[in-house]
Motif scaffolding. Structure first.
Motif, PDB file in Angstrom:
ATOM      1  N   ARG A 172       0.737  -8.070 -28.790  1.00  0.00           N
ATOM      2  CA  ARG A 172       0.580  -9.461 -28.373  1.00  0.00           C
ATOM      3  C   ARG A 172       1.831 -10.262 -28.770  1.00  0.00           C
ATOM      4  N   HIS A 173       2.234 -10.096 -30.016  1.00  0.00           N
ATOM      5  CA  HIS A 173       3.401 -10.837 -30.527  1.00  0.00           C
ATOM      6  C   HIS A 173       4.609  -9.950 -30.747  1.00  0.00           C
ATOM      7  N   PHE A 174       4.404  -8.657 -30.771  1.00  0.00           N
ATOM      8  CA  PHE A 174       5.539  -7.749 -30.889  1.00  0.00           C
ATOM      9  C   PHE A 174       5.178  -6.424 -30.221  1.00  0.00           C
ATOM     10  N   LEU A 175       6.237  -5.722 -29.812  1.00  0.00           N
ATOM     11  CA  LEU A 175       6.028  -4.451 -29.114  1.00  0.00           C
ATOM     12  C   LEU A 175       5.815  -3.340 -30.141  1.00  0.00           C
ATOM     13  N   PRO A 176       4.958  -2.373 -29.816  1.00  0.00           N
ATOM     14  CA  PRO A 176       4.678  -1.281 -30.756  1.00  0.00           C
ATOM     15  C   PRO A 176       5.945  -0.521 -31.157  1.00  0.00           C
ATOM     16  N   THR A 177       6.983  -0.607 -30.327  1.00  0.00           N
ATOM     17  CA  THR A 177       8.199   0.158 -30.578  1.00  0.00           C
ATOM     18  C   THR A 177       9.208  -0.577 -31.452  1.00  0.00           C
ATOM     19  N   VAL A 178       8.913  -1.819 -31.847  1.00  0.00           N
ATOM     20  CA  VAL A 178       9.920  -2.604 -32.578  1.00  0.00           C
ATOM     21  C   VAL A 178      10.277  -1.946 -33.911  1.00  0.00           C
ATOM     22  N   ASP A 179      11.535  -2.078 -34.284  1.00  0.00           N
ATOM     23  CA  ASP A 179      12.027  -1.554 -35.545  1.00  0.00           C
ATOM     24  C   ASP A 179      11.311  -2.252 -36.720  1.00  0.00           C
ATOM     25  N   PRO A 180      10.727  -1.491 -37.669  1.00  0.00           N
ATOM     26  CA  PRO A 180       9.946  -2.099 -38.751  1.00  0.00           C
ATOM     27  C   PRO A 180      10.731  -3.120 -39.596  1.00  0.00           C
ATOM     28  N   TYR A 181      12.020  -2.875 -39.815  1.00  0.00           N
ATOM     29  CA  TYR A 181      12.826  -3.830 -40.588  1.00  0.00           C
ATOM     30  C   TYR A 181      12.839  -5.185 -39.879  1.00  0.00           C
ATOM     31  N   ARG A 182      13.072  -5.143 -38.570  1.00  0.00           N
ATOM     32  CA  ARG A 182      13.108  -6.386 -37.791  1.00  0.00           C
ATOM     33  C   ARG A 182      11.733  -7.047 -37.734  1.00  0.00           C
ATOM     34  N   LEU A 183      10.688  -6.238 -37.692  1.00  0.00           N
ATOM     35  CA  LEU A 183       9.334  -6.786 -37.667  1.00  0.00           C
ATOM     36  C   LEU A 183       9.041  -7.537 -38.965  1.00  0.00           C
ATOM     37  N   GLY A 184       9.444  -6.943 -40.092  1.00  0.00           N
ATOM     38  CA  GLY A 184       9.256  -7.606 -41.381  1.00  0.00           C
ATOM     39  C   GLY A 184      10.005  -8.922 -41.428  1.00  0.00           C
ATOM     40  N   HIS A 185      11.226  -8.892 -40.935  1.00  0.00           N
ATOM     41  CA  HIS A 185      12.031 -10.116 -40.877  1.00  0.00           C
ATOM     42  C   HIS A 185      11.328 -11.170 -40.027  1.00  0.00           C
ATOM     43  N   LYS A 186      10.918 -10.767 -38.842  1.00  0.00           N
ATOM     44  CA  LYS A 186      10.391 -11.757 -37.897  1.00  0.00           C
ATOM     45  C   LYS A 186       9.066 -12.367 -38.371  1.00  0.00           C
ATOM     46  N   ALA A 187       8.218 -11.535 -38.987  1.00  0.00           N
ATOM     47  CA  ALA A 187       6.919 -12.052 -39.440  1.00  0.00           C
ATOM     48  C   ALA A 187       7.117 -13.192 -40.440  1.00  0.00           C
ATOM     49  N   LEU A 197      -3.387  -2.477 -41.599  1.00  0.00           N
ATOM     50  CA  LEU A 197      -2.524  -1.330 -41.288  1.00  0.00           C
ATOM     51  C   LEU A 197      -3.329  -0.147 -40.773  1.00  0.00           C
ATOM     52  N   PRO A 198      -2.936   0.419 -39.638  1.00  0.00           N
ATOM     53  CA  PRO A 198      -3.537   1.689 -39.235  1.00  0.00           C
ATOM     54  C   PRO A 198      -2.983   2.798 -40.135  1.00  0.00           C
ATOM     55  N   GLU A 199      -3.655   3.909 -40.168  1.00  0.00           N
ATOM     56  CA  GLU A 199      -3.230   5.001 -41.056  1.00  0.00           C
ATOM     57  C   GLU A 199      -1.776   5.406 -40.818  1.00  0.00           C
ATOM     58  N   SER A 200      -1.391   5.400 -39.549  1.00  0.00           N
ATOM     59  CA  SER A 200      -0.026   5.829 -39.196  1.00  0.00           C
ATOM     60  C   SER A 200       1.044   4.911 -39.768  1.00  0.00           C
ATOM     61  N   LYS A 201       0.651   3.691 -40.168  1.00  0.00           N
ATOM     62  CA  LYS A 201       1.634   2.739 -40.678  1.00  0.00           C
ATOM     63  C   LYS A 201       1.534   2.563 -42.202  1.00  0.00           C
ATOM     64  N   ALA A 202       0.470   3.079 -42.804  1.00  0.00           N
ATOM     65  CA  ALA A 202       0.317   2.940 -44.260  1.00  0.00           C
ATOM     66  C   ALA A 202       1.152   4.013 -44.951  1.00  0.00           C
ATOM     67  N   ARG A 203       2.392   4.103 -44.546  1.00  0.00           N
ATOM     68  CA  ARG A 203       3.290   5.143 -45.023  1.00  0.00           C
ATOM     69  C   ARG A 203       4.653   4.549 -45.315  1.00  0.00           C
ATOM     70  N   PRO A 204       5.394   5.197 -46.236  1.00  0.00           N
ATOM     71  CA  PRO A 204       6.730   4.685 -46.569  1.00  0.00           C
ATOM     72  C   PRO A 204       7.654   4.562 -45.362  1.00  0.00           C
ATOM     73  N   SER A 205       7.525   5.455 -44.386  1.00  0.00           N
ATOM     74  CA  SER A 205       8.432   5.400 -43.233  1.00  0.00           C
ATOM     75  C   SER A 205       8.317   4.066 -42.503  1.00  0.00           C
ATOM     76  N   PHE A 206       7.158   3.444 -42.558  1.00  0.00           N
ATOM     77  CA  PHE A 206       6.999   2.116 -41.977  1.00  0.00           C
ATOM     78  C   PHE A 206       7.151   1.026 -43.047  1.00  0.00           C
ATOM     79  N   LEU A 207       6.459   1.204 -44.178  1.00  0.00           N
ATOM     80  CA  LEU A 207       6.379   0.124 -45.157  1.00  0.00           C
ATOM     81  C   LEU A 207       7.695  -0.178 -45.856  1.00  0.00           C
ATOM     82  N   LYS A 208       8.517   0.863 -46.041  1.00  0.00           N
ATOM     83  CA  LYS A 208       9.780   0.630 -46.736  1.00  0.00           C
ATOM     84  C   LYS A 208      10.688  -0.298 -45.919  1.00  0.00           C
ATOM     85  N   GLN A 262      11.491  -4.262 -46.703  1.00  0.00           N
ATOM     86  CA  GLN A 262      12.898  -4.619 -46.918  1.00  0.00           C
ATOM     87  C   GLN A 262      13.341  -5.750 -45.995  1.00  0.00           C
ATOM     88  N   GLY A 263      12.942  -5.670 -44.734  1.00  0.00           N
ATOM     89  CA  GLY A 263      13.307  -6.725 -43.779  1.00  0.00           C
ATOM     90  C   GLY A 263      12.717  -8.056 -44.191  1.00  0.00           C
TER      91      GLY A 263
END
Ligand code: ADP
Ligand code: MG
Length: 322
Positions: A48-63, A87-98, A102-103
């Motif tokens: 709705r507000h961001f695309l599922p493909t957005v880079d997590p760093y940029r998502l953190g910044h934008k939020a 968070l869905p299970e796929s995102k409750a991971r360092p690859s997304f959260l780190k 940081q962003g």
């Protein structure tokens, strides 16, 4: 990774400005004498507000950026913020959260604010941020202070974020360099906090452009009981926008939200003061029109002085069919 590990690992940092930050049942803050609290919250939903493909760093910044933008529009000094995450299970991971944290925390550091708490649950990816700020008592910039005769100003060069969105929607194509520029505007907006602070006591009304210039201008008009005339020829444009067709330019400039520039009004005798603020901040500030009586409503004139039809540019509304 459990909920508490996750908070500890990515979101728990020592409190600096807060008396008590993350880790207890409540954060504890000491209000500053002579100042008022300003509080705002924004919810970002995937798809709705961001695309599922957005880079997590940029998502953190934008939020965080979209929330800081609301403080900017009030002329507030940012203080701290809360983060609620589903968070869905796929995102409750360092690859997304780190990268996500940081962003977000890099932007927080840039503005000297700290994360003082939040809530974490499993569910579809949804990010809720609440920001707290302060203003000297009575000095918050509101939507309601614009006067007939005021100049209407805009910061920066709105329109690029919408351009990028149109590309993502497959309705437009851009050369790679132009797309990267527009995409950066959409994914890494810079909240105009220093501008908002500088406009305290200068601007009569202000709003951040999140839903489109005309739509957001309508809020100032309604709450200030004034109308507005905009000269399209005065609207600042970036090179990426200048090469688009007139229709695309107008859509992006008048209806394109998500830029988080400030739209504000100030009396003509403060014109030079505003220009000096822009020079000091290295930020382009442009008069695009003036405020008139409420009966005149809103009019946008093209390069030849002819009124253009605003039917398509009303601004974004989540509950209105597109
Ligand atoms: P409670 O059960 O009292 O609601 P929680 O277990 O939800 O407390 O949270 C524990 C602590 O962690 C609290 O201080 C809360 O503010 C903080 N917290 C929870 N989620 C986040 C988050 N996403 N970011 C920052 N702090 C968080
Ligand atoms: Mg909780």
């Amino acid at each position: 990774m459990g909920e508490f590990d996750l908070i500890d690992r990515f979101f728990h940092r020592p409190a600096r400005r807060a008396v008590v930050g993350v880790g207890d049942d409540c954060a504890v803050l000491q209000p500053t004498a002579g100042r008022q609290l300003t509080i705002s919250t924004d919810l970002l939903v995937e798809g709705r507000h961001f695309l599922p493909t957005v880079d997590p760093y940029r998502l953190g910044h934008k939020a965080l950026a979209v929330n800081l933008s609301d403080l900017a529009a009030c002329g507030a000094d940012p203080h701290s913020f809360l983060l609620s995450l589903s968070l869905p299970e796929s995102k409750a991971r360092p690859s997304f959260l780190k990268p996500f944290s940081q962003g977000m925390l890099a932007l927080a550091d840039l503005h000297g604010i700290e994360l003082i708490g939040g809530d974490t649950t499993s569910g579809p990816l949804t990010i809720g941020v609440t920001v707290l700020g302060e203003v000297p008592t009575g000095q918050a910039l509101l939507r309601s202070g614009a006067q007939e005769g005021d100049e209407l100003w805009v910061s920066g060069t709105p329109g690029e974020a919408r351009l990028a969105l149109e590309v993502f929607r497959g309705k437009l194509s851009l050369p790679e360099s132009g797309f990267n520029t527009a995409r950066l505007a959409m994914e890494m907006p810079q909240p105009r906090v220093a501008l908002g602070q500088a406009l305290r006591g200068v601007a009569t009304a202000a709003i951040d452009i999140s839903d489109g210039l005309i739509g957001d201008l309508n809020h100032i008009m309604a709450q200030s009981d004034v109308g507005a005339i905009i000269e399209l020829a005065r609207m600042p444009r970036t090179p990426v926008l200048t090469v688009q067709t007139v229709n695309v330019q107008r859509l992006c400039q008048l209806a394109g939200g998500d830029d988080y520039e400030l739209l504000f009004t100030a009396p003509p005798d403060r014109h030079d003061v505003v220009l000096a603020i822009g020079r000091r901040l290295g930020l382009k500030l442009t008069v695009i029109g003036r405020m008139v009586s409420a009966e005149e409503g809103v009019r946008v004139r093209d390069e030849f002085g002819h009124p253009i039809d605003l039917g398509d540019y009303g601004g974004f509304d989540h509950f209105k069919a597109e």
